[in-house]
Design a protein around this motif. Structure first.
Motif, mmCIF file in Angstrom:
data_model
loop_
_atom_site.group_PDB
_atom_site.id
_atom_site.type_symbol
_atom_site.label_atom_id
_atom_site.label_comp_id
_atom_site.label_asym_id
_atom_site.label_seq_id
_atom_site.Cartn_x
_atom_site.Cartn_y
_atom_site.Cartn_z
ATOM 1 N N GLN A 256 32.673 48.482 51.453
ATOM 2 C CA GLN A 256 32.224 47.176 50.984
ATOM 3 C C GLN A 256 32.462 46.145 52.079
ATOM 4 O O GLN A 256 33.428 46.250 52.833
ATOM 5 C CB GLN A 256 33.016 46.762 49.750
ATOM 6 C CG GLN A 256 32.897 47.709 48.585
ATOM 7 C CD GLN A 256 33.795 47.271 47.452
ATOM 8 O OE1 GLN A 256 33.372 46.509 46.592
ATOM 9 N NE2 GLN A 256 35.026 47.751 47.465
ATOM 10 N N ASP B 233 29.570 42.242 42.417
ATOM 11 C CA ASP B 233 29.881 43.624 42.075
ATOM 12 C C ASP B 233 30.823 44.260 43.101
ATOM 13 O O ASP B 233 30.494 45.282 43.690
ATOM 14 C CB ASP B 233 28.573 44.420 41.966
ATOM 15 C CG ASP B 233 28.796 45.814 41.405
ATOM 16 O OD1 ASP B 233 29.753 46.003 40.638
ATOM 17 O OD2 ASP B 233 28.011 46.715 41.749
ATOM 18 N N TYR B 234 31.972 43.634 43.330
ATOM 19 C CA TYR B 234 32.967 44.224 44.222
ATOM 20 C C TYR B 234 33.815 45.210 43.427
ATOM 21 O O TYR B 234 34.108 44.983 42.259
ATOM 22 C CB TYR B 234 33.864 43.146 44.835
ATOM 23 C CG TYR B 234 33.127 42.161 45.709
ATOM 24 C CD1 TYR B 234 32.440 42.576 46.846
ATOM 25 C CD2 TYR B 234 33.106 40.809 45.399
ATOM 26 C CE1 TYR B 234 31.763 41.676 47.650
ATOM 27 C CE2 TYR B 234 32.437 39.899 46.200
ATOM 28 C CZ TYR B 234 31.765 40.341 47.326
ATOM 29 O OH TYR B 234 31.097 39.445 48.115
ATOM 30 N N LYS B 235 34.211 46.277 44.081
ATOM 31 C CA LYS B 235 35.016 47.325 43.439
ATOM 32 C C LYS B 235 36.411 47.366 44.050
ATOM 33 O O LYS B 235 36.584 47.108 45.242
ATOM 34 C CB LYS B 235 34.360 48.696 43.644
ATOM 35 C CG LYS B 235 32.923 48.777 43.190
ATOM 36 C CD LYS B 235 32.829 48.911 41.706
ATOM 37 C CE LYS B 235 31.395 49.207 41.279
ATOM 38 N NZ LYS B 235 30.866 48.238 40.350
ATOM 39 N N VAL B 236 37.392 47.729 43.237
ATOM 40 C CA VAL B 236 38.743 47.953 43.731
ATOM 41 C C VAL B 236 38.682 49.080 44.754
ATOM 42 O O VAL B 236 38.017 50.094 44.535
ATOM 43 C CB VAL B 236 39.693 48.303 42.559
ATOM 44 C CG1 VAL B 236 41.040 48.764 43.063
ATOM 45 C CG2 VAL B 236 39.835 47.106 41.627
ATOM 46 N N GLY B 237 39.359 48.880 45.909
ATOM 47 C CA GLY B 237 39.361 49.897 46.949
ATOM 48 C C GLY B 237 39.133 49.291 48.319
ATOM 49 O O GLY B 237 39.195 48.066 48.489
ATOM 50 N N GLU C 121 42.128 43.747 42.907
ATOM 51 C CA GLU C 121 41.683 43.285 41.596
ATOM 52 C C GLU C 121 40.436 42.428 41.774
ATOM 53 O O GLU C 121 40.310 41.695 42.756
ATOM 54 C CB GLU C 121 42.789 42.452 40.941
ATOM 55 C CG GLU C 121 42.441 41.891 39.592
ATOM 56 C CD GLU C 121 43.516 41.000 39.004
ATOM 57 O OE1 GLU C 121 43.533 40.859 37.780
ATOM 58 O OE2 GLU C 121 44.335 40.435 39.759
ATOM 59 N N VAL C 122 39.535 42.527 40.817
ATOM 60 C CA VAL C 122 38.353 41.672 40.763
ATOM 61 C C VAL C 122 38.266 41.141 39.337
ATOM 62 O O VAL C 122 38.341 41.923 38.382
ATOM 63 C CB VAL C 122 37.061 42.450 41.096
ATOM 64 C CG1 VAL C 122 35.844 41.549 40.981
ATOM 65 C CG2 VAL C 122 37.146 43.080 42.489
ATOM 66 N N THR D 29 33.590 34.834 40.884
ATOM 67 C CA THR D 29 34.273 36.113 41.046
ATOM 68 C C THR D 29 35.483 35.867 41.936
ATOM 69 O O THR D 29 35.365 35.291 43.021
ATOM 70 C CB THR D 29 33.345 37.149 41.728
ATOM 71 O OG1 THR D 29 32.173 37.310 40.923
ATOM 72 C CG2 THR D 29 34.043 38.495 41.895
ATOM 73 N N VAL E 151 38.400 37.756 44.031
ATOM 74 C CA VAL E 151 38.735 39.052 44.623
ATOM 75 C C VAL E 151 40.137 38.950 45.232
ATOM 76 O O VAL E 151 40.373 38.160 46.137
ATOM 77 C CB VAL E 151 37.719 39.437 45.732
ATOM 78 C CG1 VAL E 151 38.078 40.770 46.350
ATOM 79 C CG2 VAL E 151 36.310 39.440 45.192
#
Length: 101
Positions: free
Chosen positions: A3, A30-34, A51-52, A94, A96
């Motif tokens: 990402q 649409d950010y994902k943990v990782g 976290e998001v 959002t 992050v």
């Protein structure tokens, strides 16, 4: 593919000092943990998204501002308005939360 989160270069010193551990974006992203990279110009900073979460601009707190490297919530809101002139108090954002990898 990792990402990528674009970032204004003015925030690099805050990330390097550890004062900035979140970034706030207008809208639901649409950010994902990782794993991810913060990117500004040719600089790529590897991070891990912890976290998001989503809220409204009006729901951002003083703590949210401090985690984003600001002294006060008003500074955070003002900066967000400079990047997103159309943002309003009821606009979704959002948040992050990350750490450097």
């Amino acid at each position: 593919m990792r990402q990528e989160i674009r970032l204004a270069s003015q925030f690099i010193p805050l990330i390097n000092s550890g004062l900035k551990t979140t970034t706030v974006r207008m809208g639901k992203r649409d950010y994902k943990v990782g794993p991810a990279d913060l990117i500004t110009g040719n600089v790529r900073i590897p991070i891990v998204i912890e976290e998001v979460f989503f809220c409204r601009l009006s729901e951002l707190t003083e703590q949210d501002a401090r985690m984003d490297g600001f002294s006060h919530r008003d500074q955070l809101v003002s900066t967000l308005k400079s990047f997103y002139p159309q943002i309003e108090s009821n606009s979704p954002v959002t948040v992050v939360r990350f750490f450097r990898a």
